[in-house]
Design an enzyme around this catalytic site. Structure first.
Site, PDB file in Angstrom:
ATOM      1  N   HIS A 194     -83.211  69.016 -17.236  1.00 34.38           N
ATOM      2  CA  HIS A 194     -84.236  69.161 -17.820  1.00 34.38           C
ATOM      3  C   HIS A 194     -85.482  69.508 -17.656  1.00 34.38           C
ATOM      4  O   HIS A 194     -85.333  68.430 -16.021  1.00 34.38           O
ATOM      5  CB  HIS A 194     -84.277  67.096 -18.617  1.00 34.38           C
ATOM      6  CG  HIS A 194     -85.596  67.252 -19.554  1.00 34.38           C
ATOM      7  ND1 HIS A 194     -86.220  66.658 -19.781  1.00 34.38           N
ATOM      8  CD2 HIS A 194     -85.043  66.944 -21.023  1.00 34.38           C
ATOM      9  CE1 HIS A 194     -87.433  67.106 -20.954  1.00 34.38           C
ATOM     10  NE2 HIS A 194     -86.073  67.033 -21.438  1.00 34.38           N
ATOM     11  N   GLU A 226     -79.008  67.553 -25.628  1.00 34.13           N
ATOM     12  CA  GLU A 226     -78.264  68.672 -27.103  1.00 34.13           C
ATOM     13  C   GLU A 226     -76.710  68.407 -26.204  1.00 34.13           C
ATOM     14  O   GLU A 226     -76.206  68.654 -27.593  1.00 34.13           O
ATOM     15  CB  GLU A 226     -78.822  70.154 -26.634  1.00 34.13           C
ATOM     16  CG  GLU A 226     -80.073  70.022 -26.600  1.00 34.13           C
ATOM     17  CD  GLU A 226     -80.509  70.224 -27.598  1.00 34.13           C
ATOM     18  OE1 GLU A 226     -79.489  70.134 -28.597  1.00 34.13           O
ATOM     19  OE2 GLU A 226     -81.714  70.840 -28.245  1.00 34.13           O
TER      20      GLU A 226
END
Ligand code: COA
Length: 385
Positions: free
Chosen positions: A266, A324
């Site tokens: 991320h 996700e």
């Protein structure tokens, strides 16, 4: 002293580390792995609040009292019905398009017949935010059923966004357990600081454009695999790995081929994404309800092995599970078709996008950064003509 005319400006590639806005909507703490939405921890909200309550929090600044929450749920139910030209588009040109392409096309058309789409007063803008957020699930579900040759379903107006979406997709009232899991997912991903799609929406709003344009642009930004386009591929990856014992060799081989592991890493989080926690809990509850925890156990094994292998192969990059990984698991367990995973993300994030657009419009300054020109100068036209 350096001459300011000749000094080379520093380019923040990908705008990494650049603070572009002040916001009251959400705060992403990448070091501690905390996400605050309107003052509340996302983990608490996803455990206890409805999507409509958190949308209200974003649009109005405070959680609603029970009556205001019921009124919002009903207003969103009434607003979800799609205008005839949008249904014509879904039955016509958009029928050929899949997933996010269809959602982008039809969202652009949601301004048709919408009298106050360009209105600039607060009430009209709030109405547009509510209407768009209510209509996105109807667009996705209607398109899905049209492509399958099925009749369109109009759910009762009092059904909330999560239940209404499943009702429109499947044609019958969904089980409360699946609604609860979808609701937790939608709250978990409702807003997330200055991510790429939100920034896109704010850039569009900053030009004085309208909310339908801003949301349409945001959908385009969300589609990419570096942002929201990943849960489908995550599910494919889980299926390809197949069993917990295959996780480690699979990840090592993928990294050796120079591939990225979907659902990990991320830009902001340097620790585990806090939304993975909430979604993991939702997946646990659904697994207890359905009696099937095979994909959940596989996902846990993939996470453990991938974090271990990434720590060895990419030391110091702080790569952990992002939202996700577990989003794919929850959406699959809820029964959402994988082609619709990213579109379902858009349904939830639409509340965040529209709240950011409202915030941008309330205190606007055109977003217009600079670039450094690296091309040639002093070229002579007469060398060409
Ligand atoms: N798998 C393997 N390596 C990864 C990785 C992943 N998922 N994510 C980042 N890396 C590695 C990069 O290869 C790079 O390694 P290098 O230093 O050897 O070149 C390093 O970590 C830094 O990557 P960078 O591209 O600078 O990170 P970023 O901040 O631009 O990217 C993401 C953030 C989310 C785009 C990135 O982590 C990614 O592509 N993840 C996979 C897709 C995904 O899950 N998307 C959903 C995002 S919520």
């Amino acid at each position: 002293m350096e001459d300011s005319m000749t000094a080379q400006p520093v380019v923040a590639r990908g705008l990494e580390g650049v603070v572009s806005h002040e916001t009251r909507l959400s705060d992403v703490d990448g070091e501690r792995g905390k996400l605050v939405i309107g003052g509340y921890d996302v983990v608490d909200l996803a455990r206890h609040a409805s999507f409509e309550q958190v949308a209200y929090l974003l649009w109005h600044g405070d959680l609603p009292n029970p009556r205001a929450a019921d009124e919002l749920t009903l207003a969103m139910g009434q607003a979800r019905h799609l205008p005839a030209p949008v249904l014509d588009l879904l039955r016509g040109p958009a029928r050929q398009a899949a997933g996010m392409h269809a959602l982008r096309m039809a969202t652009a058309a949601l301004s048709v017949g919408h009298a106050d789409v360009d209105a600039t007063d607060d009430e009209s803008r709030l109405r547009t935010a509510l209407r768009l957020t209510a209509q996105l699930p109807a667009v996705i579900a209607s398109h899905w059923r049209i492509r399958k040759g099925q009749a369109l379903i109009e759910p009762p107006d009092h059904l909330g966004v999560a239940a209404g979406y499943l009702f429109m997709l499947e044609g019958r009232e969904p089980d409360p357990e699946r609604v609860a899991a979808l609701n937790a997912y939608m709250v978990a991903v409702i807003d997330h600081g200055m991510n790429a799609s939100t920034f896109t929406a704010r850039v569009i709003a900053s030009t004085g454009s309208d909310m339908v344009s801003a949301v349409t642009g945001a959908i385009g930004a969300l589609k990419g695999p570096l942002h929201g386009g990943v849960p489908g591929p995550v599910l494919d990856m889980l299926h390809e790995i197949g069993s917990p014992d295959r996780a480690e060799p699979w990840v090592r081989a993928a990294l050796a081929r120079g591939e990225r592991i979907m659902g990990f890493g991320h830009r902001v989080y340097k620790v585990r994404d806090p939304r993975a926690e909430v979604l993991g809990e939702a997946a646990e509850r659904l697994a207890r309800w359905s009696g099937d925890r095979s994909l959940l156990d596989l996902t846990r094994a993939v996470e453990e092995n991938t974090v271990k292998v990434l720590g060895e192969v990419k030391p110091g990059r702080d790569l952990y599970a992002n939202v996700e990984l577990y989003a794919a698991l929850v959406l699959h367990a809820v029964g959402i078709p994988s082609e619709l995973f990213t579109a379902t993300f858009a349904v939830a994030r639409c509340a965040g996008w529209t709240a950011h657009v409202l915030e941008q419009m309330a205190d606007n300054r055109l977003i217009r950064p600079l670039s450094v020109y690296m091309g040639p100068r002093d070229r002579q036209l007469n060398a060409v003509f």
